[in-house]
Design an enzyme around this catalytic site. Sequence first.
Site, PDB file in Angstrom:
ATOM      1  N   ARG A 135     -37.705  -0.916  35.186  1.00 46.33           N
ATOM      2  CA  ARG A 135     -37.858  -2.279  34.850  1.00 46.33           C
ATOM      3  C   ARG A 135     -38.803  -2.300  33.373  1.00 46.33           C
ATOM      4  O   ARG A 135     -39.207  -2.763  32.362  1.00 46.33           O
ATOM      5  CB  ARG A 135     -38.647  -3.311  35.761  1.00 46.33           C
ATOM      6  N   ASN A 152     -43.942 -10.787  32.388  1.00 47.92           N
ATOM      7  CA  ASN A 152     -44.432  -9.426  33.012  1.00 47.92           C
ATOM      8  C   ASN A 152     -45.504  -9.378  33.878  1.00 47.92           C
ATOM      9  O   ASN A 152     -45.946  -8.460  34.331  1.00 47.92           O
ATOM     10  CB  ASN A 152     -45.142  -8.711  31.286  1.00 47.92           C
ATOM     11  N   HIS A 210     -38.457  -3.502  29.695  1.00 55.58           N
ATOM     12  CA  HIS A 210     -39.711  -4.716  29.297  1.00 55.58           C
ATOM     13  C   HIS A 210     -40.298  -4.132  27.880  1.00 55.58           C
ATOM     14  O   HIS A 210     -40.593  -4.781  27.098  1.00 55.58           O
ATOM     15  CB  HIS A 210     -40.526  -5.175  30.116  1.00 55.58           C
ATOM     16  N   HIS A 268     -30.153  -4.012  38.454  1.00 51.33           N
ATOM     17  CA  HIS A 268     -30.512  -4.822  39.534  1.00 51.33           C
ATOM     18  C   HIS A 268     -29.859  -4.422  40.468  1.00 51.33           C
ATOM     19  O   HIS A 268     -30.007  -5.326  41.915  1.00 51.33           O
ATOM     20  CB  HIS A 268     -30.415  -6.462  39.031  1.00 51.33           C
TER      21      HIS A 268
END
Length: 319
Positions: A23, A55, A27, A156
């Site tokens: 992740r 975040n 990001h 995911h």
Amino acid sequence: DIVKSTLEQALDQDITQAAGLLRLHFHDCFVQGCDGSVLLTGSASNPSEQEAQPNLSLRARALQIIDEIKTAVEASCSGVVTCADVLALAARDSVAKAGGPKYPVPLGRRDSLDFASESVVLANIPTPTSNLTQLMSIFGPKGFSLTDMVALSGGHTIGIAHCNSFDNRLYNTSTGEAIVDPTLENSFASNLYSICPAVNDTVNTADLDVLTPNYFDNSYYVNVQRNQALFTSDQSLYTDSTDSGDIVDSFASKKTVFFKKFVLGMVKMGQLEVLTGSEGEIRSKCSVPNPTSSSYEEVIEPIVSTGKRSRSGHVHSEL
């Protein structure tokens, strides 16, 4: 090898951090490119990307693991490997450690000198409540196809989510009244109510993949088929379009197909708006820019597997 060995020590202690590292890479790359800007810390008067709402749930341990890897790399070859490259490699090796595919990671990124504003973060990170149109409005301009987007959503298949990131499917978020999303399977919804007994719960969490939460496979797509996906954004892949639904079906039926498309998407994502040469720096510490940021006129040329040197500033492939 240093990145991999240091990372594996951390993941042997806690495999759930694999999702946090993947992740982090996402990001980072989706906000002003893969430049390590998400790793920078700010101040009260100048908040960093880490303080932006999308975040706030980034894992503190994942950030710490990146620092541990960087420290180990610096001890062996100081001033050579950027934080952006460490993050890209750590994400790849995390996926592999969790059972996913291995893939080539082009190297040669430079670290940014500063982080993005909150408004830039908000404009570039899709929310869990996004529908398919909203997802593609972010993925599309970055060069991703519908297949790329559905494949990257498969990240995911590992990880967790806080209740407040999906409680829009369980409650009226204004009144707190229980109103179940009709696209949620009944038994799955009942279980989520037991995990998230009230709206805006920022403490409790649920697994993103109810079948194999810490194993990187294609069961995420099986969940989506069964209306057992946590996020609106996940379920929209199946309910908002027959085209994306067909892609979900193909990934659910064959893990090899998903892995192939996921790898293509990750390699593409890892090269978003990269900085090279004098455009950035090689941070000594990932959380802060170097004391005196300079344009590196002389670049140490990395040696590729062929034994030949690449030209400075070029991104090259490292298996």
